[in-house]
Design an enzyme around this catalytic site. Structure first.
Site, mmCIF file in Angstrom:
data_model
loop_
_atom_site.group_PDB
_atom_site.id
_atom_site.type_symbol
_atom_site.label_atom_id
_atom_site.label_comp_id
_atom_site.label_asym_id
_atom_site.label_seq_id
_atom_site.Cartn_x
_atom_site.Cartn_y
_atom_site.Cartn_z
ATOM 1 N N ASP A 1 39.124 41.861 71.391
ATOM 2 C CA ASP A 1 38.831 42.716 70.104
ATOM 3 C C ASP A 1 38.014 43.463 70.408
ATOM 4 O OD1 ASP A 1 37.253 40.118 70.061
ATOM 5 O OD2 ASP A 1 37.451 40.408 67.402
ATOM 6 N N HIS A 2 36.648 43.698 70.552
ATOM 7 C CA HIS A 2 35.955 44.296 70.881
ATOM 8 C C HIS A 2 34.904 43.807 71.446
ATOM 9 C CE1 HIS A 2 33.119 41.679 68.149
ATOM 10 N NE2 HIS A 2 34.899 41.865 67.502
ATOM 11 N N SER B 1 37.219 42.909 64.194
ATOM 12 C CA SER B 1 37.938 41.715 64.746
ATOM 13 C C SER B 1 39.339 41.090 63.430
ATOM 14 C CB SER B 1 37.700 40.228 64.228
ATOM 15 O OG SER B 1 36.184 40.144 65.277
ATOM 16 N N ASP C 1 31.713 35.804 69.792
ATOM 17 C CA ASP C 1 31.255 37.019 69.103
ATOM 18 C C ASP C 1 30.262 36.233 67.910
ATOM 19 O OD1 ASP C 1 32.245 38.964 67.294
ATOM 20 O OD2 ASP C 1 32.127 37.839 65.878
ATOM 21 N N GLU D 1 41.670 31.781 71.365
ATOM 22 C CA GLU D 1 41.227 32.773 70.943
ATOM 23 C C GLU D 1 39.737 31.191 70.796
ATOM 24 O OE1 GLU D 1 39.160 35.066 67.321
ATOM 25 O OE2 GLU D 1 39.945 32.712 67.308
ATOM 26 N N HIS E 1 26.487 37.549 67.202
ATOM 27 C CA HIS E 1 25.555 37.859 66.590
ATOM 28 C C HIS E 1 24.594 37.863 65.797
ATOM 29 C CE1 HIS E 1 29.019 41.156 64.812
ATOM 30 N NE2 HIS E 1 29.928 39.903 64.621
ATOM 31 N N GLU F 1 34.286 14.137 57.073
ATOM 32 C CA GLU F 1 33.344 13.603 58.066
ATOM 33 C C GLU F 1 31.961 13.806 57.647
ATOM 34 O OE1 GLU F 1 32.435 15.258 62.766
ATOM 35 O OE2 GLU F 1 33.292 16.604 61.348
ATOM 36 N N PHE G 1 38.988 20.353 63.056
ATOM 37 C CA PHE G 1 37.960 19.294 63.461
ATOM 38 C C PHE G 1 36.780 20.350 62.965
ATOM 39 C CE2 PHE G 1 40.788 20.245 66.653
ATOM 40 C CZ PHE G 1 41.901 18.596 66.919
#
Length: 533
Positions: free
Chosen positions: A377-378, A115, A336, A330, A340, A239, A288
């Site tokens: 991107d791929h 990436s 992605d 994005e 994975h 948080e 966040f």
């Protein structure tokens, strides 16, 4: 498979085909008139299509990290099924973009890309090495000294230099590879904070990605995850009690970012985000999560905004600039990362939310002055097939069982070529129940066992609409995307909306002859045992 989701399409009929599979078919689709009319409508649209050759005041690049064509198809059907249809006939927001191209995703040194190298290509217009950000291929990964003199600037940076407002929105860390190539130059994509670098690299003048986020380019809107890279180790996360900053330089980068700006806000939760008035805000940073944002399947809507909500807020702030804006959006996060992990339902749900954000942006902008481009991107080694009838649940099982030897078992229509889903029970592949495959955390089966499923090497799609969208056509190098977007917006190097004459290709000293490449590739199997892991 009927009854696995609500079907509201008018006139559905059930059809038992000769191979005994049960399909759900909209009644109108059995009539030739339906398809003939559909063909005529498509022809009419095609014949009416006229390129918009005006300058793009605004530009939005939507990047679905890992969103190969099988992911687009499966997400289309899933979104259609979520809305009560059979799914196959559904139309995504990105499907409505009239211009289409294919992008070649390889890095200069890798057939299968990452990436970082790809982001440098589609954001900066220059193909790069695997793992490097905002640098030409002359730079070497992890080699700090190779950074200097090899920097390349993104279209986002060039748009800012032209007076436009700019922003990045991501469901990953805003310091992650895809957004990072918008603003940084790093010999290693993993240099998120100074704690990820050696003292020698820092002393040599290299800076971490989070540092460059607030120092390199004056970015108006920054929304996503990545809090921990912005705060010292002594600062506890607001948080999570078990989390803290990771910086070793004792610098609060959010305070640095706010220090020289007017009408600027930093927020870290949904409540604060909702109180931000776009009409009174010139700069907004929202982080966040300590790392990546949560998957859409796991997101608490009371604590964190959705990708669509972040995109809407960003556009409202950026569009106040009369000179226009450039926005990078994005969903790395999580398309992605879901792939994975071989959790296809996570990846596809992310892709649906990604399309929701594209749809909302379309409602807020005009094709007359806004160029919108959607790409990836791929890809991944992800497949969608098997033997499934019309209306089969996307996350369901094939209607045809495997029939090779003793492996007479069910399998899912979503599979991976490699990844953590390879499993044997008593020496054979296990059966998959429909309820198991539909569960949120189900890990798809794979052919080869790896800790993490790999990227794919094939081309990905590019969808485009708006001013100069017709420039996206044919099969292009991934780096072409940045050039087409810069030309459409008339930003450097196309400041006068003209194309300089291409420079003749020179025979570079030290270039490897193709025949030598073939010879070296042939030696790889013999050399592999000698290569340290």
């Amino acid at each position: 498979m009927v009854g696995q989701h609500t079907l509201t399409t008018v006139g559905l009929i059930l059809f038992l085909s000769l191979d005994w599979t049960l399909s759900v078919i909209p009644e109108r689709e059995v009539h030739p008139s339906f398809w003939n009319n559909k063909g005529k409508q498509a022809l009419h649209s095609a014949l009416s299509l006229k390129p918009n050759v005006h300058r793009a005041k605004n530009s939005i690049l939507f990047l679905g990290d890992g969103m190969g064509i099988p992911t687009v198809t499966a997400a289309r059907i899933l979104k259609g099924q979520m809305k009560g249809g059979t799914g196959e006939e559904f139309v995504l927001a990105m499907d409505t973009f009239p211009y289409l191209a294919l992008s070649k995703t390889y890095n200069v040194d890798q057939q299968m890309p990452d990436s970082a190298g790809t982001a440098t290509a589609y954001l900066c217009g220059v193909k790069a090495r695997y793992g490097t950000l905002g640098l030409s291929a002359s730079a070497i990964r992890k080699n700090c000294s190779s950074t200097f003199g090899n920097e390349v600037n993104s279209v986002l940076h060039r748009a800012k230099m032209a007076g436009k407002s700019v922003g990045i929105v991501s469901t990953a860390r805003v310091q992650h590879a895809s957004p990072a190539a918008s603003y940084c130059h790093s010999a290693d994509r993993n240099w998120y904070s100074d704690s990820d670098m050696t003292a020698a690299d820092i002393q040599a003048g290299c800076r971490d990605i989070a540092y460059q986020l607030v120092h390199n380019t004056d970015i108006n809107v920054i929304l996503g995850g990545g809090r921990k890279y912005m705060f010292p180790k002594t600062v506890k996360d607001p948080e999570y009690a078990s989390s803290a900053g990771v910086r070793g330089d004792n610098v609060d980068l959010t305070a640095v970012w706010l220090s020289n700006k007017k009408n600027a806000k930093y927020v870290w939760n949904k409540a604060e985000f909702d109180t931000v008035d776009p009409e009174k805000t010139d700069y907004l940073m929202g982080l966040f999560e300590p790392g990546d944002c949560r998957y859409e399947l796991e997101r608490d809507s009371k604590k964190d905004p959705s990708l669509t909500e972040m995109v809407e807020k960003a556009i409202r702030i950026l569009s106040r600039n009369p000179k226009g804006y450039y926005l990078f959006v994005e969903d790395e996060g999580r398309i992605d990362h879901g792939h994975h992990a071989s959790k296809a339902k996570h990846a596809l749900t992310e892709a649906v939310e990604f399309d929701n954000a594209i749809e909302r942006a379309a409602e807020m902008t005009s094709e007359l002055d806004t160029l919108s481009v959607v790409t990836a991107d791929h890809s991944h080694v992800f497949s969608f097939g098997g033997h499934s009838a019309r209306g089969n649940r996307v996350t369901g099982i094939s209607l045809l069982m495997s029939n090779k030897g003793d492996d007479n078992k069910t399998f899912t229509t979503l599979l991976y070529g490699n990844g953590p889903g390879y499993k044997l029970v008593n020496g054979s592949r296990p059966n998959v129940a429909e309820t198991e495959a539909a569960a949120n955390g189900y890990i798809q089966q794979s052919a080869v066992l790896l800790d993490s499923e790999t990227h794919g090497s094939e081309d990905v799609a590019v969808f485009a609409k708006g001013p100069m969208a017709h420039l996206f056509h044919g099969v292009q190098e991934q780096s072409y995307i940045a050039h087409a977007m810069a030309y459409a917006a008339c930003v450097a190097p196309y400041t006068d909306c003209a194309i300089p004459e291409p420079e003749p290709e020179a025979a570079h000293a030290g270039a490897i002859h193709p025949s030598l490449v073939v010879l070296l590739l042939g030696l790889i199997p013999a050399l592999r045992p000698l290569i340290p892991v």
